[in-house]
Design an enzyme around this catalytic site. Structure first.
Site, PDB file in Angstrom:
ATOM      1  N   ASP A 265       0.848  -1.201   0.000  1.00  0.00           N
ATOM      2  CA  ASP A 265       0.000   0.000   0.000  1.00  0.00           C
ATOM      3  C   ASP A 265       0.880   1.246   0.000  1.00  0.00           C
ATOM      4  O   ASP A 265       1.724   1.420   0.892  1.00  0.00           O
ATOM      5  CB  ASP A 265      -0.903   0.024   1.242  1.00  0.00           C
ATOM      6  CG  ASP A 265      -2.049  -0.969   1.162  1.00  0.00           C
ATOM      7  OD1 ASP A 265      -2.177  -1.659   0.128  1.00  0.00           O
ATOM      8  OD2 ASP A 265      -2.819  -1.051   2.146  1.00  0.00           O
TER       9      ASP A 265
ATOM     10  N   LYS B   2      -6.656  -6.860   0.477  1.00  0.00           N
ATOM     11  CA  LYS B   2      -7.777  -7.318   1.312  1.00  0.00           C
ATOM     12  C   LYS B   2      -7.519  -8.705   1.887  1.00  0.00           C
ATOM     13  O   LYS B   2      -7.864  -8.984   3.041  1.00  0.00           O
ATOM     14  CB  LYS B   2      -9.070  -7.272   0.514  1.00  0.00           C
ATOM     15  CG  LYS B   2      -9.440  -5.841   0.115  1.00  0.00           C
ATOM     16  CD  LYS B   2     -10.775  -5.735  -0.539  1.00  0.00           C
ATOM     17  CE  LYS B   2     -10.936  -4.393  -1.244  1.00  0.00           C
ATOM     18  NZ  LYS B   2     -10.676  -3.212  -0.398  1.00  0.00           N
TER      19      LYS B   2
ATOM     20  N   ASN C 205      -4.776  -8.357   4.679  1.00  0.00           N
ATOM     21  CA  ASN C 205      -5.335  -7.637   5.835  1.00  0.00           C
ATOM     22  C   ASN C 205      -6.284  -8.539   6.628  1.00  0.00           C
ATOM     23  O   ASN C 205      -6.266  -8.566   7.860  1.00  0.00           O
ATOM     24  CB  ASN C 205      -6.122  -6.400   5.387  1.00  0.00           C
ATOM     25  CG  ASN C 205      -5.248  -5.344   4.735  1.00  0.00           C
ATOM     26  OD1 ASN C 205      -4.034  -5.358   4.894  1.00  0.00           O
ATOM     27  ND2 ASN C 205      -5.863  -4.439   3.990  1.00  0.00           N
TER      28      ASN C 205
ATOM     29  N   GLU D 207     -10.073  -9.706  -5.135  1.00  0.00           N
ATOM     30  CA  GLU D 207      -8.881  -9.098  -5.742  1.00  0.00           C
ATOM     31  C   GLU D 207      -8.002 -10.161  -6.408  1.00  0.00           C
ATOM     32  O   GLU D 207      -6.867  -9.876  -6.777  1.00  0.00           O
ATOM     33  CB  GLU D 207      -8.088  -8.314  -4.692  1.00  0.00           C
ATOM     34  CG  GLU D 207      -8.802  -7.037  -4.257  1.00  0.00           C
ATOM     35  CD  GLU D 207      -8.019  -6.188  -3.269  1.00  0.00           C
ATOM     36  OE1 GLU D 207      -8.350  -5.008  -3.126  1.00  0.00           O
ATOM     37  OE2 GLU D 207      -7.075  -6.713  -2.625  1.00  0.00           O
TER      38      GLU D 207
ATOM     39  N   THR E 293     -22.016  -4.381   5.844  1.00  0.00           N
ATOM     40  CA  THR E 293     -21.422  -3.387   6.742  1.00  0.00           C
ATOM     41  C   THR E 293     -21.886  -2.002   6.296  1.00  0.00           C
ATOM     42  O   THR E 293     -21.965  -1.707   5.100  1.00  0.00           O
ATOM     43  CB  THR E 293     -19.882  -3.482   6.759  1.00  0.00           C
ATOM     44  OG1 THR E 293     -19.387  -3.291   5.419  1.00  0.00           O
ATOM     45  CG2 THR E 293     -19.430  -4.839   7.270  1.00  0.00           C
TER      46      THR E 293
ATOM     47  N   ASP F 249      -9.187   7.277   9.789  1.00  0.00           N
ATOM     48  CA  ASP F 249      -8.730   6.613   8.557  1.00  0.00           C
ATOM     49  C   ASP F 249      -9.504   5.298   8.420  1.00  0.00           C
ATOM     50  O   ASP F 249      -9.333   4.390   9.240  1.00  0.00           O
ATOM     51  CB  ASP F 249      -7.218   6.340   8.669  1.00  0.00           C
ATOM     52  CG  ASP F 249      -6.635   5.678   7.426  1.00  0.00           C
ATOM     53  OD1 ASP F 249      -7.421   5.230   6.556  1.00  0.00           O
ATOM     54  OD2 ASP F 249      -5.391   5.589   7.333  1.00  0.00           O
TER      55      ASP F 249
ATOM     56  N   GLY G  66     -13.067  -2.380   6.944  1.00  0.00           N
ATOM     57  CA  GLY G  66     -13.881  -3.509   6.466  1.00  0.00           C
ATOM     58  C   GLY G  66     -13.130  -4.826   6.639  1.00  0.00           C
ATOM     59  O   GLY G  66     -13.729  -5.858   6.984  1.00  0.00           O
ATOM     60  N   ASP G  67     -11.818  -4.788   6.433  1.00  0.00           N
ATOM     61  CA  ASP G  67     -11.021  -6.009   6.581  1.00  0.00           C
ATOM     62  C   ASP G  67     -10.967  -6.447   8.051  1.00  0.00           C
ATOM     63  O   ASP G  67     -11.007  -7.642   8.352  1.00  0.00           O
ATOM     64  CB  ASP G  67      -9.607  -5.787   6.045  1.00  0.00           C
ATOM     65  CG  ASP G  67      -9.618  -5.434   4.563  1.00  0.00           C
ATOM     66  OD1 ASP G  67     -10.503  -5.928   3.844  1.00  0.00           O
ATOM     67  OD2 ASP G  67      -8.748  -4.651   4.134  1.00  0.00           O
TER      68      ASP G  67
ATOM     69  N   GLY H 275      -3.434   3.578   8.333  1.00  0.00           N
ATOM     70  CA  GLY H 275      -2.908   2.401   7.639  1.00  0.00           C
ATOM     71  C   GLY H 275      -3.798   1.195   7.884  1.00  0.00           C
ATOM     72  O   GLY H 275      -4.540   1.135   8.870  1.00  0.00           O
TER      73      GLY H 275
HETATM   74  O1  RIB Z   1      -9.315  -2.898   2.127  1.00  0.00           O
HETATM   75  C1  RIB Z   1      -8.156  -2.128   2.117  1.00  0.00           C
HETATM   76  C2  RIB Z   1      -7.186  -2.688   1.118  1.00  0.00           C
HETATM   77  O2  RIB Z   1      -7.720  -2.538  -0.180  1.00  0.00           O
HETATM   78  C3  RIB Z   1      -5.848  -1.993   1.071  1.00  0.00           C
HETATM   79  O3  RIB Z   1      -4.913  -2.536   1.984  1.00  0.00           O
HETATM   80  C4  RIB Z   1      -5.437  -2.100  -0.388  1.00  0.00           C
HETATM   81  O4  RIB Z   1      -4.313  -2.890  -0.601  1.00  0.00           O
HETATM   82  C5  RIB Z   1      -6.660  -2.622  -1.114  1.00  0.00           C
HETATM   83  O5  RIB Z   1      -6.546  -3.949  -1.437  1.00  0.00           O
END
Ligand code: RIB
Length: 289
Positions: free
Chosen positions: A18, A45, A48, A139, A205, A231, A236-237, A272
């Site tokens: 990122d 995603k 994370n 993704e 969500t 931030d 969501g993750d 972050g």
């Molecule tokens: O959900 C956040 C993520 O979306 C970020 O870390 C970025 O890499 C994107 O995949």
């Protein structure tokens, strides 16, 4: 957590470096903007959510691809340092995935992802280990998600349909849970459409309004946990990872979503994605039964 399966949660997904710029506002089309600050973090995603699961105490495996570059080494090391199994994290001949993220002074963000190595997930055969929960996002190639959910054994399947994409019925029929955000839910036709197409339960969500659990017979609101957000990247993750960790513990979906809601809220209080993912101790200290 129990040990009759190899893992509590197996995550098949993306990992990115990122590249995060903080700005006063999000740039308009054609505008050049000076960043107030810049940072690089592990992200994606899939990564994370795997880290979120592990920090919630779940024995976690991550299946994905990194490139043969310094970012790939950094992401692999990060996953290992979180205690996550990386035996099916494959290094491929492509750049590691990147996410170009802009966060404005109010905490809003835009994200542009470049798939890179993530587009190669599934090129090599994947063997899904046994687990209580199998989690994927979008993704990585869609057909790979369908393929791995078809190998779920008895695991609970959880799809985070992000970024939103048109989903084949074959995949929807394999989903025990879909966890979109409000925007993704709209793009996918809404919770009722997803239920009608074969998903058993949809957890939507709703940001600072909490979440909503929908199934064939009911809609259950989950109250938000109130914080001062700075931030929202990774929130969501954090929600999805905590939800899966709780489902792996055998908790019911309402209890799991209440805990996930706290995890998601806490993640908005730190900059972050990975740095903001809370530990089980932090989440449970705020949970009132
Ligand atoms: O959900 C956040 C993520 O979306 C970020 O870390 C970025 O890499 C994107 O995949």
């Amino acid at each position: 957590m129990g040990d009759s399966v190899d893992f509590d949660v197996v995550v098949v997904g993306s990992c990115n470096l990122d590249l995060v710029s903080a700005t006063s506002h999000l740039p308009s089309p054609g505008e050049t903007l000076r960043a107030v600050s810049y940072a690089e973090h592990a992200g994606g995603k899939g990564l994370n959510q795997a880290v979120a699961c592990a920090r919630m105490g779940a024995r976690t495996a991550f299946i994905g691809c990194v490139g043969n570059d310094s970012a790939g080494i950094m992401l692999r090391d990060l996953l290992s340092s979180e205690g996550i199994d990386t035996s099916q994290l494959v290094t491929v001949d492509a750049p590691t995935g990147r996410a170009f993220i802009t966060v404005d002074a109010s905490g809003e963000n835009t994200i542009v992802i470049v798939a890179g190595a993530n587009a190669h997930v599934g090129d090599a055969a994947i063997t899904i280990p046994s687990s209580k929960v199998l989690l994927a996002q979008l993704e990585i190639p869609l057909d790979v998600v369908t393929r791995v959910f078809a190998q779920a054994h008895n695991a609970i399947t959880v799809l985070n349909p992000a970024p939103a994409a048109q989903l084949p019925t074959e995949l929807l029929l394999l989903c025990d849970f879909a966890v979109p955000n409000e925007t993704e839910s709209g793009a996918l036709g809404g919770a009722q459409f997803l239920l009608g197409a074969g998903v058993t339960t949809v957890v939507t969500t709703l940001g600072e309004r909490g979440a909503e659990i929908s199934n064939a017979t009911s809609i259950t609101p989950i109250a938000p946990y109130k914080v001062d957000a700075i931030d929202t990247v990774g929130a969501g993750d954090a929600f999805v990872g905590a939800l899966c960790a709780e489902l792996a513990l055998g908790e019911n979906i309402e209890h799991a979503a209440r805990i996930a809601s706290i995890a998601g809220a806490l993640a908005t209080t730190v900059h972050g994605a990975v740095p903001s993912l809370p530990t089980r101790a932090a989440v449970m200290s705020l949970y009132a039964d």
